[in-house]
Design a protein around this motif. Structure first.
Motif, PDB file in Angstrom:
ATOM      1  N   LEU A  66      50.341  45.576  31.261  1.00 39.21           N
ATOM      2  CA  LEU A  66      51.791  45.672  31.425  1.00 39.21           C
ATOM      3  C   LEU A  66      52.169  45.863  32.893  1.00 39.21           C
ATOM      4  O   LEU A  66      53.165  45.300  33.363  1.00 39.21           O
ATOM      5  CB  LEU A  66      52.331  46.818  30.576  1.00 39.21           C
ATOM      6  N   ALA A  67      51.401  46.662  33.604  1.00 46.00           N
ATOM      7  CA  ALA A  67      51.694  46.874  35.027  1.00 46.00           C
ATOM      8  C   ALA A  67      51.588  45.565  35.803  1.00 46.00           C
ATOM      9  O   ALA A  67      52.407  45.282  36.687  1.00 46.00           O
ATOM     10  CB  ALA A  67      50.743  47.915  35.610  1.00 46.00           C
ATOM     11  N   TYR A  68      50.606  44.752  35.467  1.00 50.15           N
ATOM     12  CA  TYR A  68      50.464  43.467  36.147  1.00 50.15           C
ATOM     13  C   TYR A  68      51.611  42.526  35.771  1.00 50.15           C
ATOM     14  O   TYR A  68      52.128  41.788  36.623  1.00 50.15           O
ATOM     15  CB  TYR A  68      49.129  42.827  35.795  1.00 50.15           C
ATOM     16  N   GLU A  69      52.029  42.561  34.507  1.00 47.85           N
ATOM     17  CA  GLU A  69      53.188  41.756  34.093  1.00 47.85           C
ATOM     18  C   GLU A  69      54.438  42.193  34.851  1.00 47.85           C
ATOM     19  O   GLU A  69      55.244  41.360  35.286  1.00 47.85           O
ATOM     20  CB  GLU A  69      53.406  41.889  32.589  1.00 47.85           C
ATOM     21  N   ALA A  98      54.264  49.385  44.253  1.00 52.64           N
ATOM     22  CA  ALA A  98      53.242  50.418  44.450  1.00 52.64           C
ATOM     23  C   ALA A  98      52.843  51.053  43.122  1.00 52.64           C
ATOM     24  O   ALA A  98      51.657  51.311  42.877  1.00 52.64           O
ATOM     25  CB  ALA A  98      53.763  51.478  45.412  1.00 52.64           C
ATOM     26  N   ARG A  99      53.805  51.292  42.251  1.00 56.46           N
ATOM     27  CA  ARG A  99      53.496  51.856  40.932  1.00 56.46           C
ATOM     28  C   ARG A  99      52.668  50.878  40.098  1.00 56.46           C
ATOM     29  O   ARG A  99      51.746  51.291  39.372  1.00 56.46           O
ATOM     30  CB  ARG A  99      54.785  52.213  40.201  1.00 56.46           C
ATOM     31  N   ASN A 100      52.974  49.587  40.221  1.00 55.22           N
ATOM     32  CA  ASN A 100      52.193  48.582  39.493  1.00 55.22           C
ATOM     33  C   ASN A 100      50.721  48.671  39.856  1.00 55.22           C
ATOM     34  O   ASN A 100      49.848  48.757  38.975  1.00 55.22           O
ATOM     35  CB  ASN A 100      52.700  47.169  39.827  1.00 55.22           C
ATOM     36  N   TRP A 101      50.434  48.680  41.156  1.00 56.56           N
ATOM     37  CA  TRP A 101      49.034  48.649  41.581  1.00 56.56           C
ATOM     38  C   TRP A 101      48.355  50.007  41.474  1.00 56.56           C
ATOM     39  O   TRP A 101      47.137  50.074  41.283  1.00 56.56           O
ATOM     40  CB  TRP A 101      48.935  48.092  42.998  1.00 56.56           C
ATOM     41  N   GLN A 102      49.136  51.084  41.556  1.00 56.27           N
ATOM     42  CA  GLN A 102      48.532  52.394  41.341  1.00 56.27           C
ATOM     43  C   GLN A 102      48.086  52.539  39.879  1.00 56.27           C
ATOM     44  O   GLN A 102      47.086  53.204  39.600  1.00 56.27           O
ATOM     45  CB  GLN A 102      49.520  53.507  41.693  1.00 56.27           C
ATOM     46  N   THR A 103      48.808  51.904  38.968  1.00 56.50           N
ATOM     47  CA  THR A 103      48.373  51.894  37.564  1.00 56.50           C
ATOM     48  C   THR A 103      47.006  51.247  37.451  1.00 56.50           C
ATOM     49  O   THR A 103      46.121  51.738  36.738  1.00 56.50           O
ATOM     50  CB  THR A 103      49.390  51.127  36.698  1.00 56.50           C
ATOM     51  N   ALA A 133      39.215  49.535  44.745  1.00 53.45           N
ATOM     52  CA  ALA A 133      39.530  49.397  46.167  1.00 53.45           C
ATOM     53  C   ALA A 133      40.476  48.216  46.410  1.00 53.45           C
ATOM     54  O   ALA A 133      41.392  48.298  47.245  1.00 53.45           O
ATOM     55  CB  ALA A 133      38.231  49.214  46.967  1.00 53.45           C
ATOM     56  N   THR A 134      40.279  47.135  45.686  1.00 55.98           N
ATOM     57  CA  THR A 134      41.170  45.974  45.824  1.00 55.98           C
ATOM     58  C   THR A 134      42.596  46.339  45.414  1.00 55.98           C
ATOM     59  O   THR A 134      43.562  45.991  46.104  1.00 55.98           O
ATOM     60  CB  THR A 134      40.653  44.818  44.954  1.00 55.98           C
ATOM     61  N   ALA A 135      42.722  47.033  44.291  1.00 52.26           N
ATOM     62  CA  ALA A 135      44.049  47.436  43.814  1.00 52.26           C
ATOM     63  C   ALA A 135      44.701  48.407  44.792  1.00 52.26           C
ATOM     64  O   ALA A 135      45.916  48.357  45.021  1.00 52.26           O
ATOM     65  CB  ALA A 135      43.940  48.058  42.428  1.00 52.26           C
ATOM     66  N   ALA A 136      43.915  49.297  45.372  1.00 53.55           N
ATOM     67  CA  ALA A 136      44.472  50.248  46.343  1.00 53.55           C
ATOM     68  C   ALA A 136      45.004  49.523  47.576  1.00 53.55           C
ATOM     69  O   ALA A 136      46.049  49.889  48.133  1.00 53.55           O
ATOM     70  CB  ALA A 136      43.408  51.269  46.737  1.00 53.55           C
ATOM     71  N   ALA A 137      44.286  48.487  48.019  1.00 48.81           N
ATOM     72  CA  ALA A 137      44.749  47.713  49.166  1.00 48.81           C
ATOM     73  C   ALA A 137      46.054  46.983  48.843  1.00 48.81           C
ATOM     74  O   ALA A 137      46.974  46.921  49.669  1.00 48.81           O
ATOM     75  CB  ALA A 137      43.668  46.716  49.592  1.00 48.81           C
ATOM     76  N   LYS A 138      46.154  46.455  47.626  1.00 47.76           N
ATOM     77  CA  LYS A 138      47.393  45.782  47.211  1.00 47.76           C
ATOM     78  C   LYS A 138      48.550  46.784  47.097  1.00 47.76           C
ATOM     79  O   LYS A 138      49.702  46.470  47.420  1.00 47.76           O
ATOM     80  CB  LYS A 138      47.168  45.057  45.890  1.00 47.76           C
TER      81      LYS A 138
END
Length: 229
Positions: A176-179, A192-197, A212-217
């Protein structure tokens, strides 16, 4: 009629093998190795007697058994609901707080406040109240009703992702966060909330590479407004 005749009369019989053309019935099985052909194809009643058929089945049977064994093992290792839940030692409330706090230092100029149906706002208040009281299923039901009225609103989708995290449905929360990210501004607090999820989900899955990839995004979401001259 004596008992022997009755047994013979009611003895179970196999069904005759039907020929490919209607109206013709093969009543006797062909001798072993004998093949009758109809229009260039083997007769169905004698196919099982073919040496070629027996050799093919000799090859396929072990393969089929191995495939069936693999499928049974896969089914036994999958949860009945098909969902991956958060580990019992994970403080899901703290995780959701971290997700929401991740956008606090994002540029407020990138925030988008949509105009919505008042009914949606009512459902959101119900969901927030249920969340405070830890009635997460009720919160999910309320946000689901809100999404029926605004199905593509990215902030509602992210809110649902956070409720799913609280309910322990980590895989669904990440989806859902990616959607939400795809339908959202892809910058600012919501991004930021999307990728922190995703960061929190990958931490639970013990996937440091994608974490790490998600944190960079997530960090890329927190851009500053361009300076106007």
């Amino acid at each position: 009629m004596n008992e022997v005749d009755l047994r013979e009369r009611f003895r179970p019989r196999s069904f005759p093998c039907l020929h490919r053309r209607p109206g013709r019935v093969a009543t006797e099985a062909a001798p072993a190795g004998f093949m009758r052909f109809s229009r260039g194809r083997p007769h169905p009643c004698t196919l099982s007697a073919s040496p070629r058929y027996r050799s093919i089945m000799t090859i396929l049977r072990p393969t089929a058994l191995l495939t069936l064994t693999f499928l049974l093992a896969a089914c036994s290792s999958t949860s009945p609901t098909g969902r991956v839940s958060a580990r019992p030692d994970v403080d899901r409330t703290a995780v959701v707080q971290a997700i929401r706090a991740s956008g606090d230092d994002a540029d407020s100029a990138l925030q988008v406040t949509p105009l919505r149906d008042p009914a949606v706002e009512g459902y959101l208040r119900q969901a927030a109240e249920a969340e405070r009281e830890r009635r997460y299923d009720d919160a999910f039901a309320a946000i689901a009703r809100a999404r029926k009225l605004a199905p593509d609103a990215p902030d509602l989708i992210q809110f649902e992702a956070e409720i799913e995290f609280l309910r322990g449905n980590v895989v669904q929360a990440e989806k859902l966060a990616y959607e939400s990210w795809k339908k959202g501004p892809q910058l600012g607090a919501l991004c930021a909330r999307n990728w922190q999820t995703s960061v929190e989900a990958r931490r639970i899955f013990n996937d440091p590479g994608y974490e790490a990839t998600a944190a960079a995004k997530r960090d890329a979401c927190k851009v500053k407004r361009p300076v106007r001259l």
